[in-house]
Scaffold this motif. Structure first.
Motif, short mmCIF file in Angstrom:
data_model
loop_
_atom_site.label_atom_id
_atom_site.label_comp_id
_atom_site.label_asym_id
_atom_site.label_seq_id
_atom_site.Cartn_x
_atom_site.Cartn_y
_atom_site.Cartn_z
N GLU A 16 0.87 -1.17 0.00
CA GLU A 16 0.00 0.00 0.00
C GLU A 16 0.91 1.22 0.00
N VAL A 17 0.51 2.25 -0.72
CA VAL A 17 1.34 3.45 -0.84
C VAL A 17 0.44 4.68 -0.90
N VAL A 18 0.93 5.78 -0.36
CA VAL A 18 0.20 7.05 -0.45
C VAL A 18 0.10 7.41 -1.93
N ASN A 19 -1.09 7.74 -2.37
CA ASN A 19 -1.32 8.04 -3.79
C ASN A 19 -1.00 9.51 -4.08
N ALA A 20 0.28 9.83 -3.97
CA ALA A 20 0.79 11.18 -4.26
C ALA A 20 2.24 11.00 -4.69
N PHE A 21 2.43 10.65 -5.95
CA PHE A 21 3.75 10.31 -6.45
C PHE A 21 4.50 11.55 -6.94
N ASP A 22 5.80 11.59 -6.63
CA ASP A 22 6.64 12.70 -7.07
C ASP A 22 6.70 12.76 -8.60
N LYS A 23 6.91 11.60 -9.21
CA LYS A 23 7.00 11.58 -10.66
C LYS A 23 6.72 10.20 -11.23
N LEU A 24 6.29 10.21 -12.49
CA LEU A 24 6.18 9.01 -13.31
C LEU A 24 7.25 9.16 -14.36
N GLN A 25 8.15 8.22 -14.39
CA GLN A 25 9.28 8.28 -15.31
C GLN A 25 9.18 7.14 -16.30
N LEU A 26 9.12 7.47 -17.57
CA LEU A 26 9.14 6.48 -18.64
C LEU A 26 10.56 6.46 -19.19
N SER A 42 8.06 1.93 -16.84
CA SER A 42 7.13 2.93 -16.30
C SER A 42 7.22 2.89 -14.78
N ASN A 43 8.00 3.79 -14.21
CA ASN A 43 8.24 3.76 -12.77
C ASN A 43 7.73 5.02 -12.09
N LEU A 44 7.12 4.82 -10.93
CA LEU A 44 6.65 5.91 -10.07
C LEU A 44 7.60 6.06 -8.90
N PHE A 45 7.73 7.27 -8.40
CA PHE A 45 8.64 7.56 -7.29
C PHE A 45 7.87 8.19 -6.15
N GLY A 79 7.06 -13.76 -11.25
CA GLY A 79 8.01 -12.96 -12.00
C GLY A 79 7.61 -11.51 -12.21
N SER A 80 6.46 -11.10 -11.70
CA SER A 80 6.01 -9.72 -11.87
C SER A 80 6.92 -8.76 -11.12
N GLY A 81 7.17 -7.59 -11.75
CA GLY A 81 7.95 -6.56 -11.10
C GLY A 81 7.22 -6.01 -9.89
N VAL A 82 7.96 -5.76 -8.83
CA VAL A 82 7.41 -5.18 -7.59
C VAL A 82 8.32 -4.02 -7.16
N PRO A 83 7.88 -3.19 -6.23
CA PRO A 83 8.67 -2.03 -5.81
C PRO A 83 10.04 -2.40 -5.22
N TRP A 84 10.94 -1.43 -5.27
CA TRP A 84 12.25 -1.53 -4.64
C TRP A 84 12.65 -0.14 -4.17
N SER A 85 13.63 -0.10 -3.27
CA SER A 85 14.07 1.20 -2.76
C SER A 85 15.30 1.68 -3.52
N ASN A 86 15.50 2.99 -3.52
CA ASN A 86 16.71 3.54 -4.11
C ASN A 86 17.89 3.22 -3.20
N ALA A 87 19.09 3.59 -3.62
CA ALA A 87 20.31 3.20 -2.91
C ALA A 87 20.34 3.64 -1.45
N ASP A 88 19.86 4.84 -1.14
CA ASP A 88 19.91 5.31 0.25
C ASP A 88 18.63 5.02 1.04
N PRO A 95 6.87 0.00 -10.04
CA PRO A 95 6.43 -0.23 -11.41
C PRO A 95 4.95 0.14 -11.53
N ALA A 96 4.64 1.08 -12.40
CA ALA A 96 3.27 1.61 -12.49
C ALA A 96 2.23 0.53 -12.76
N GLY A 97 2.60 -0.49 -13.50
CA GLY A 97 1.64 -1.54 -13.85
C GLY A 97 1.20 -2.42 -12.70
N CYS A 98 1.87 -2.36 -11.55
CA CYS A 98 1.45 -3.23 -10.44
C CYS A 98 0.46 -2.55 -9.51
N LEU A 99 0.06 -1.32 -9.82
CA LEU A 99 -0.95 -0.63 -8.99
C LEU A 99 -2.35 -1.08 -9.37
#
Length: 134
Positions: A16-26, A42-45, A79-88, A95-99
């Motif tokens: 579950e995630v707050v539905n207020a994404f900084d950006k959608l990056q293609l 298609s990734n959301l941040f 095998g479906s893509g799921v969220p991951w965290s950035n390096a820090d 991945p936008a398609g898993c919402l």
């Protein structure tokens, strides 16, 4: 704030995630095309504090592209893509398609557009069908 849920195809991994994404990056870079098997990723941040795993974290496999800051997390069952965290760990990349609904996005950007393959141009001109076409 309102939340939105997401999951892998088989449902073993959910979040579950707050539905207020900084950006959608293609992204059409070669690595993103290879890691998704598509014309672009298609990734959301979103900030990490707005994200919550609901189930299946033990079923997530992570792949780090050697020598690059590109990775992919996916369900070990379907095998479906799921969220991951950035390096820090401050952001989650989703991945936008898993919402399970429509994301609310502040900024939409296309990166590495020069690497987009010619077969992926002008999708708006393609014939549309409501389901499978035969």
């Amino acid at each position: 704030m309102k939340e939105i849920k997401g999951r892998c195809l088989c449902g073993m991994v959910s979040f579950e995630v707050v539905n207020a994404f900084d950006k959608l990056q293609l992204c059409s870079c070669e690595q993103c095309r290879q890691i998704t098997g598509s014309a672009f990723a298609s990734n959301l941040f979103v900030t990490a504090d707005g994200f919550l795993w609901l189930s299946g974290t033990e079923d997530i496999v992570n792949y780090q592209v050697p020598g690059r800051e590109i990775s992919k997390s996916f369900c070990r069952f379907c095998g479906s893509g799921v969220p991951w965290s950035n390096a820090d760990g401050s952001k989650m990349i989703i991945p936008a398609g898993c919402l399970s609904g429509e994301p609310e996005v502040s900024e939409r950007i296309r990166i590495f557009a020069a690497e987009q393959p010619s077969w992926a141009l002008d999708f708006e001109q393609a014939n549309s069908h409501a389901g499978f076409s035969g």
